[in-house]
Design a protein around this motif. Structure first.
Motif, mmCIF file in Angstrom:
data_model
loop_
_atom_site.group_PDB
_atom_site.id
_atom_site.type_symbol
_atom_site.label_atom_id
_atom_site.label_comp_id
_atom_site.label_asym_id
_atom_site.label_seq_id
_atom_site.Cartn_x
_atom_site.Cartn_y
_atom_site.Cartn_z
ATOM 1 N N VAL A 253 9.244 -22.882 -38.714
ATOM 2 C CA VAL A 253 9.929 -22.054 -39.709
ATOM 3 C C VAL A 253 9.717 -22.580 -40.982
ATOM 4 N N PHE A 254 9.783 -23.962 -41.251
ATOM 5 C CA PHE A 254 9.454 -24.483 -42.599
ATOM 6 C C PHE A 254 8.443 -23.999 -43.092
ATOM 7 N N VAL A 255 7.320 -24.385 -42.087
ATOM 8 C CA VAL A 255 5.775 -24.210 -42.792
ATOM 9 C C VAL A 255 5.603 -22.743 -43.330
ATOM 10 N N LEU A 256 6.204 -21.840 -42.320
ATOM 11 C CA LEU A 256 6.010 -20.199 -42.798
ATOM 12 C C LEU A 256 6.673 -20.063 -43.947
ATOM 13 N N GLU A 257 7.931 -20.632 -44.371
ATOM 14 C CA GLU A 257 8.493 -20.305 -45.654
ATOM 15 C C GLU A 257 7.877 -20.882 -46.793
ATOM 16 N N GLN A 258 7.429 -22.203 -46.551
ATOM 17 C CA GLN A 258 6.892 -23.087 -47.555
ATOM 18 C C GLN A 258 5.445 -22.569 -47.962
ATOM 19 N N PHE A 259 4.514 -22.511 -46.987
ATOM 20 C CA PHE A 259 3.180 -22.276 -47.395
ATOM 21 C C PHE A 259 2.680 -20.594 -47.386
ATOM 22 N N PHE A 260 3.629 -19.905 -46.577
ATOM 23 C CA PHE A 260 3.387 -18.300 -46.583
ATOM 24 C C PHE A 260 4.210 -17.391 -47.253
ATOM 25 N N ASP A 261 5.148 -18.161 -48.137
ATOM 26 C CA ASP A 261 6.312 -17.318 -48.763
ATOM 27 C C ASP A 261 7.054 -16.545 -47.955
ATOM 28 N N LYS A 262 7.402 -16.780 -46.641
ATOM 29 C CA LYS A 262 8.183 -15.830 -45.693
ATOM 30 C C LYS A 262 9.626 -16.081 -46.196
ATOM 31 N N SER A 263 10.276 -14.998 -45.665
ATOM 32 C CA SER A 263 11.984 -15.146 -45.833
ATOM 33 C C SER A 263 12.335 -16.111 -44.795
ATOM 34 N N ASP B 241 3.686 -27.202 -26.924
ATOM 35 C CA ASP B 241 4.831 -27.410 -26.119
ATOM 36 C C ASP B 241 6.054 -28.394 -27.248
ATOM 37 N N TYR B 242 5.210 -28.854 -28.307
ATOM 38 C CA TYR B 242 6.142 -30.105 -28.913
ATOM 39 C C TYR B 242 6.510 -30.037 -30.052
ATOM 40 N N THR B 243 5.784 -29.104 -30.834
ATOM 41 C CA THR B 243 6.283 -28.792 -32.338
ATOM 42 C C THR B 243 7.562 -28.141 -32.595
ATOM 43 N N PRO B 244 8.595 -28.892 -33.190
ATOM 44 C CA PRO B 244 9.841 -28.047 -33.273
ATOM 45 C C PRO B 244 9.883 -26.975 -33.871
ATOM 46 N N GLY C 255 -5.482 -25.922 -44.083
ATOM 47 C CA GLY C 255 -5.307 -27.533 -44.433
ATOM 48 C C GLY C 255 -3.912 -27.782 -44.811
ATOM 49 N N GLN C 256 -3.247 -27.137 -45.637
ATOM 50 C CA GLN C 256 -2.091 -27.752 -45.956
ATOM 51 C C GLN C 256 -1.000 -27.712 -44.902
ATOM 52 N N VAL C 257 -1.228 -26.593 -43.836
ATOM 53 C CA VAL C 257 -0.500 -26.753 -42.554
ATOM 54 C C VAL C 257 -0.913 -28.036 -41.692
ATOM 55 N N MET C 258 -2.186 -27.960 -41.440
ATOM 56 C CA MET C 258 -2.576 -29.236 -40.654
ATOM 57 C C MET C 258 -2.293 -30.453 -41.196
ATOM 58 N N ASP C 259 -2.359 -30.633 -42.337
ATOM 59 C CA ASP C 259 -1.887 -32.118 -43.072
ATOM 60 C C ASP C 259 -0.559 -32.276 -42.769
ATOM 61 N N ILE D 12 8.127 -14.603 -36.717
ATOM 62 C CA ILE D 12 6.897 -14.942 -36.744
ATOM 63 C C ILE D 12 6.769 -16.380 -35.727
ATOM 64 N N MET D 13 7.601 -17.111 -35.823
ATOM 65 C CA MET D 13 7.758 -18.614 -35.025
ATOM 66 C C MET D 13 7.847 -18.145 -33.608
ATOM 67 N N LEU D 14 8.925 -17.121 -33.454
ATOM 68 C CA LEU D 14 9.363 -16.884 -32.201
ATOM 69 C C LEU D 14 8.012 -15.827 -31.559
ATOM 70 N N GLU D 15 7.483 -15.118 -32.332
ATOM 71 C CA GLU D 15 6.049 -14.318 -31.751
ATOM 72 C C GLU D 15 5.324 -15.370 -31.259
ATOM 73 N N VAL D 16 4.877 -16.419 -32.073
ATOM 74 C CA VAL D 16 3.863 -17.560 -31.555
ATOM 75 C C VAL D 16 4.388 -18.274 -30.275
ATOM 76 N N HIS D 17 5.597 -18.668 -30.330
ATOM 77 C CA HIS D 17 6.116 -19.188 -29.032
ATOM 78 C C HIS D 17 6.224 -18.324 -28.093
ATOM 79 N N ASN D 18 6.422 -17.279 -27.991
ATOM 80 C CA ASN D 18 6.553 -16.293 -26.951
ATOM 81 C C ASN D 18 5.384 -15.781 -26.484
ATOM 82 N N ARG D 19 4.293 -15.460 -27.209
ATOM 83 C CA ARG D 19 2.993 -14.857 -27.263
ATOM 84 C C ARG D 19 1.609 -15.686 -27.060
ATOM 85 N N GLY D 20 1.955 -16.806 -27.744
ATOM 86 C CA GLY D 20 0.586 -17.759 -27.953
ATOM 87 C C GLY D 20 0.227 -18.075 -29.510
#
Ligand code: TYC
Length: 102
Positions: free
Chosen positions: A40-50, A32-35, A82-86, A57-65
């Motif tokens: 979106v930044f994490v997905l672009e930075q670490f997973f090479d997403k446009s 409920d708290y992560t902006p 590890g990169q994401v959790m750090d 993907i962010m909205l899918e996580v937000h809406n479906r868990g």
């Protein structure tokens, strides 16, 4: 070719045994708290997403868990978790990222 297949070595006629590596999904979990912008930044930075893919993907996580960021061999998947959790911890966000065998 199935796992544990063997190929014929063209020059030596020896059979070279090999196996495909197991693959692992890297999964983001909703909270409920992560902006949204941070996710979106994490997905672009670490997973090479446009930007558009990252937003979807962010909205899918937000809406479906939960949602899949990508599928990798174990060592790469573990590194990305590890990169994401750090980065989440450094920014004091409760974002959770895990592995599951594909
Ligand atoms: N649910 C969060 C919010 O409303 C956004 C969010 C999306 C959090 C994806 C985590 O993995 C996540 N701010």
């Amino acid at each position: 070719l199935p796992p544990h297949a063997a190929r014929e070595d063209t020059l030596t006629s020896q059979k070279t045994e090999f196996a495909y590596p197991s693959m692992y999904r890297v999964v983001l979990l909703n909270d409920d708290y992560t902006p949204m912008d941070f996710v979106v930044f994490v997905l672009e930075q670490f997973f090479d997403k446009s930007p558009a893919e990252a937003q979807a993907i962010m909205l899918e996580v937000h809406n479906r868990g939960s949602g899949v960021c990508g599928v990798f061999t174990y060592e790469i998947a573990e590194t990305k978790v590890g990169q994401v959790m750090d980065l989440a911890q450094k920014n004091q966000h409760p974002l959770q990222c895990t592995l599951e065998k594909a």
